[in-house]
Design an enzyme around this catalytic site. Sequence first.
Site, PDB file in Angstrom:
ATOM      1  N   HIS A  14      40.416  47.016  31.498  1.00 30.51           N
ATOM      2  CA  HIS A  14      39.392  46.551  30.547  1.00 30.51           C
ATOM      3  C   HIS A  14      39.844  45.195  30.017  1.00 30.51           C
ATOM      4  O   HIS A  14      40.734  45.117  29.170  1.00 30.51           O
ATOM      5  CB  HIS A  14      39.230  47.530  29.384  1.00 30.51           C
ATOM      6  CG  HIS A  14      38.192  47.115  28.386  1.00 30.51           C
ATOM      7  ND1 HIS A  14      37.246  47.982  27.884  1.00 30.51           N
ATOM      8  CD2 HIS A  14      37.936  45.933  27.777  1.00 30.51           C
ATOM      9  CE1 HIS A  14      36.466  47.343  27.020  1.00 30.51           C
ATOM     10  NE2 HIS A  14      36.869  46.082  26.935  1.00 30.51           N
ATOM     11  N   HIS A  16      38.326  40.957  29.125  1.00 31.43           N
ATOM     12  CA  HIS A  16      37.205  40.010  29.054  1.00 31.43           C
ATOM     13  C   HIS A  16      37.650  38.672  29.630  1.00 31.43           C
ATOM     14  O   HIS A  16      38.544  38.034  29.067  1.00 31.43           O
ATOM     15  CB  HIS A  16      36.742  39.844  27.600  1.00 31.43           C
ATOM     16  CG  HIS A  16      36.248  41.130  27.014  1.00 31.43           C
ATOM     17  ND1 HIS A  16      34.924  41.493  27.031  1.00 31.43           N
ATOM     18  CD2 HIS A  16      36.922  42.156  26.436  1.00 31.43           C
ATOM     19  CE1 HIS A  16      34.793  42.695  26.465  1.00 31.43           C
ATOM     20  NE2 HIS A  16      35.983  43.115  26.105  1.00 31.43           N
ATOM     21  N   LEU A  17      37.038  38.265  30.728  1.00 32.46           N
ATOM     22  CA  LEU A  17      37.426  36.992  31.357  1.00 32.46           C
ATOM     23  C   LEU A  17      36.362  35.911  31.157  1.00 32.46           C
ATOM     24  O   LEU A  17      36.526  34.791  31.616  1.00 32.46           O
ATOM     25  CB  LEU A  17      37.748  37.217  32.837  1.00 32.46           C
ATOM     26  CG  LEU A  17      38.917  38.191  33.080  1.00 32.46           C
ATOM     27  CD1 LEU A  17      39.092  38.486  34.570  1.00 32.46           C
ATOM     28  CD2 LEU A  17      40.225  37.658  32.502  1.00 32.46           C
ATOM     29  N   ARG A  18      35.263  36.295  30.491  1.00 34.34           N
ATOM     30  CA  ARG A  18      34.219  35.329  30.074  1.00 34.34           C
ATOM     31  C   ARG A  18      33.598  34.580  31.247  1.00 34.34           C
ATOM     32  O   ARG A  18      33.568  35.051  32.358  1.00 34.34           O
ATOM     33  CB  ARG A  18      34.778  34.346  29.033  1.00 34.34           C
ATOM     34  CG  ARG A  18      35.550  34.961  27.882  1.00 34.34           C
ATOM     35  CD  ARG A  18      34.699  35.864  27.012  1.00 34.34           C
ATOM     36  NE  ARG A  18      35.388  36.204  25.765  1.00 34.34           N
ATOM     37  CZ  ARG A  18      35.123  37.294  25.067  1.00 34.34           C
ATOM     38  NH1 ARG A  18      34.222  38.168  25.456  1.00 34.34           N
ATOM     39  NH2 ARG A  18      35.757  37.536  23.940  1.00 34.34           N
ATOM     40  N   ASN A  43      30.135  41.709  29.476  1.00 31.85           N
ATOM     41  CA  ASN A  43      29.429  41.149  28.303  1.00 31.85           C
ATOM     42  C   ASN A  43      29.531  39.625  28.315  1.00 31.85           C
ATOM     43  O   ASN A  43      29.952  38.990  27.363  1.00 31.85           O
ATOM     44  CB  ASN A  43      29.937  41.742  26.988  1.00 31.85           C
ATOM     45  CG  ASN A  43      31.385  41.401  26.684  1.00 31.85           C
ATOM     46  OD1 ASN A  43      32.173  41.172  27.591  1.00 31.85           O
ATOM     47  ND2 ASN A  43      31.753  41.378  25.413  1.00 31.85           N
ATOM     48  N   LYS A 108      28.900  49.933  32.241  1.00 28.69           N
ATOM     49  CA  LYS A 108      29.448  49.815  30.897  1.00 28.69           C
ATOM     50  C   LYS A 108      28.395  50.112  29.844  1.00 28.69           C
ATOM     51  O   LYS A 108      27.326  49.490  29.822  1.00 28.69           O
ATOM     52  CB  LYS A 108      29.968  48.391  30.697  1.00 28.69           C
ATOM     53  CG  LYS A 108      30.376  48.074  29.280  1.00 28.69           C
ATOM     54  CD  LYS A 108      31.704  48.700  28.911  1.00 28.69           C
ATOM     55  CE  LYS A 108      32.017  48.492  27.434  1.00 28.69           C
ATOM     56  NZ  LYS A 108      33.422  48.564  27.123  1.00 28.69           N
ATOM     57  N   HIS A 146      32.124  52.193  25.365  1.00 29.68           N
ATOM     58  CA  HIS A 146      32.554  51.702  24.051  1.00 29.68           C
ATOM     59  C   HIS A 146      32.053  52.754  23.062  1.00 29.68           C
ATOM     60  O   HIS A 146      30.875  52.775  22.714  1.00 29.68           O
ATOM     61  CB  HIS A 146      31.952  50.326  23.760  1.00 29.68           C
ATOM     62  CG  HIS A 146      32.373  49.758  22.447  1.00 29.68           C
ATOM     63  ND1 HIS A 146      32.967  48.529  22.323  1.00 29.68           N
ATOM     64  CD2 HIS A 146      32.300  50.267  21.187  1.00 29.68           C
ATOM     65  CE1 HIS A 146      33.247  48.303  21.039  1.00 29.68           C
ATOM     66  NE2 HIS A 146      32.840  49.331  20.340  1.00 29.68           N
ATOM     67  N   HIS A 189      39.296  51.713  25.106  1.00 27.40           N
ATOM     68  CA  HIS A 189      39.981  51.241  23.888  1.00 27.40           C
ATOM     69  C   HIS A 189      39.887  52.254  22.751  1.00 27.40           C
ATOM     70  O   HIS A 189      39.339  51.998  21.684  1.00 27.40           O
ATOM     71  CB  HIS A 189      39.480  49.867  23.445  1.00 27.40           C
ATOM     72  CG  HIS A 189      37.981  49.663  23.482  1.00 27.40           C
ATOM     73  ND1 HIS A 189      37.114  50.496  22.850  1.00 27.40           N
ATOM     74  CD2 HIS A 189      37.228  48.708  24.070  1.00 27.40           C
ATOM     75  CE1 HIS A 189      35.878  50.068  23.057  1.00 27.40           C
ATOM     76  NE2 HIS A 189      35.915  48.989  23.791  1.00 27.40           N
ATOM     77  N   ASP A 262      41.692  45.314  26.669  1.00 28.65           N
ATOM     78  CA  ASP A 262      40.575  44.773  25.893  1.00 28.65           C
ATOM     79  C   ASP A 262      40.898  43.362  25.417  1.00 28.65           C
ATOM     80  O   ASP A 262      40.376  42.919  24.385  1.00 28.65           O
ATOM     81  CB  ASP A 262      40.216  45.686  24.717  1.00 28.65           C
ATOM     82  CG  ASP A 262      38.831  45.376  24.159  1.00 28.65           C
ATOM     83  OD1 ASP A 262      38.081  44.624  24.822  1.00 28.65           O
ATOM     84  OD2 ASP A 262      38.511  45.860  23.068  1.00 28.65           O
ATOM     85  N   HIS A 266      38.847  34.445  22.110  1.00 30.87           N
ATOM     86  CA  HIS A 266      37.876  33.691  21.308  1.00 30.87           C
ATOM     87  C   HIS A 266      38.533  32.370  20.933  1.00 30.87           C
ATOM     88  O   HIS A 266      39.608  32.377  20.333  1.00 30.87           O
ATOM     89  CB  HIS A 266      37.499  34.458  20.028  1.00 30.87           C
ATOM     90  CG  HIS A 266      36.657  35.663  20.289  1.00 30.87           C
ATOM     91  ND1 HIS A 266      35.273  35.606  20.387  1.00 30.87           N
ATOM     92  CD2 HIS A 266      36.990  36.957  20.506  1.00 30.87           C
ATOM     93  CE1 HIS A 266      34.804  36.818  20.635  1.00 30.87           C
ATOM     94  NE2 HIS A 266      35.815  37.660  20.715  1.00 30.87           N
TER      95      HIS A 266
HETATM   96  C1  NCD Z   1      35.107  42.237  22.729  1.00 30.26           C
HETATM   97  C2  NCD Z   1      34.728  40.789  23.065  1.00 30.26           C
HETATM   98  O1  NCD Z   1      35.159  39.886  22.339  1.00 30.26           O
HETATM   99  O2  NCD Z   1      34.055  40.568  24.068  1.00 30.26           O
HETATM  100  N1  NCD Z   1      35.586  42.309  21.389  1.00 30.26           N
HETATM  101  C3  NCD Z   1      36.394  43.254  20.877  1.00 30.26           C
HETATM  102  O3  NCD Z   1      36.603  43.250  19.654  1.00 30.26           O
HETATM  103  N2  NCD Z   1      36.983  44.158  21.621  1.00 30.26           N
HETATM  104  C4  NCD Z   1      33.957  43.128  22.959  1.00 30.26           C
HETATM  105  C5  NCD Z   1      34.344  44.573  23.045  1.00 30.26           C
HETATM  106  O4  NCD Z   1      34.950  45.003  24.016  1.00 30.26           O
HETATM  107  O5  NCD Z   1      34.046  45.324  22.107  1.00 30.26           O
HETATM  108 ZN    ZN Z   2      36.236  44.965  25.375  1.00 27.23          ZN
END
Ligand code: NCD
Ligand code: ZN
Length: 371
Positions: A14, A16-18, A43, A108, A146, A189, A262, A266
């Site tokens: 899990h 996030h690679l954006r 996402n 997801k 989630h 998570h 996770d 940011h």
């Molecule tokens: C994730 C994100 O920033 O994309 N943020 C987080 O707090 N975990 C989104 C998510 O997985 O809930």
């Molecule tokens: Zn996440």
Amino acid sequence: MTVQFLLPKWFDLHVHLRQGSNMVHYVQAQIEMACAGVLAMPNTLPPTAKILQQDDLPYWSLEEYRQMLLDAGADAFEQLIVPLYLTKDTTPNMIEQGAQSGLLQACKYYPPHGTTNSDHGRPLANFMENGVFQAMEEYGIVLCIHGEKHGLKGPDYFDSEINAERSFYEEDMVKLAVRFPKLKIVAEHMTTKEAVAFVKKGGNNIAGSITPQHLLYTVGNLVQGLRYHLYCLPLVKFNADLEALRQAVTDPKNTKFFAGTDSAPHTKKATECGCAAGCFTGGVAPQLYAEAFEEDGCDLGAPENQEIFKRFLCTNGPNFYGFKPSEKTFMLSKTPDVAKPLKMDNGETVTPLPVGLERPELAWSITDIQS
Ligand code: NCD
Ligand code: ZN
């Protein structure tokens, strides 16, 4: 003598690679922490919520997002899974199409508006009634969840005895598991003792992923000094929750709990009117997981404990998703290191944990990554 041991390269199930020009840096941060493969969250902007590019919906397709990831360096991974974001437009036919094309291994579920870029999520009940979960169960597609109830206010959202995750696991998840007894589910998570109890009680079709931050910190760490780099969803919880999570991962019989960081970069965490949810652990996750094991009293100098750690980090996840653990290795050593902010091309940075917390140093370091 310094404790050090060899591990198979691990899988982050899990992350996030954006999208856009920052992706290469996020992928590189995974590679630098000996990660052999990822499950990359959908996402994105726009969400990754259809199967083929030609499908007539205003989203990215699994095909397109996979290709973007590969172009950004993910071709170095042994595994790349992109789950399909479940939206109002997801149909049982799409699940069938995805399964038959070989592009779809997981979907997801996001609680509507419950976290970063989750505006396209729909209530769980929709997918229980519209045939989507049924099709997933039939085709053996994994449901990544989630697990938080959406739309709650104040004390129902977060209080000492109740919170959005607890009510989700005690109410919604129970219904889901009863209605679809063969559906493969990952409780992602996990942050509460109730989620741990749910996964333990479930059959072999139910597993859970746990982040480094939820094994190391509680809400006290977040609020003392408002350490906003630790602000992620679901929120870090209380000590009894932390203990239940630690017990789950250090249990010598653990086959159900595995690593999913996770890690959610940011470049702007704090704004004038709030804070972006997501902790970044690119480059540092195995080190932080090792620290959590040791904080629980699981001495990683002992070979039997190294084996327990290996199961959590490197093999339980692949076993659940049905692919082979890595045959390549890396070395984890108990030598101090420092986590460094990740620099983007435009000069922006992303701050990894544990920078910005009380103890910014890492107790462990990574070397000898086999490529
Ligand atoms: C994730 C994100 O920033 O994309 N943020 C987080 O707090 N975990 C989104 C998510 O997985 O809930
Ligand atoms: Zn996440």
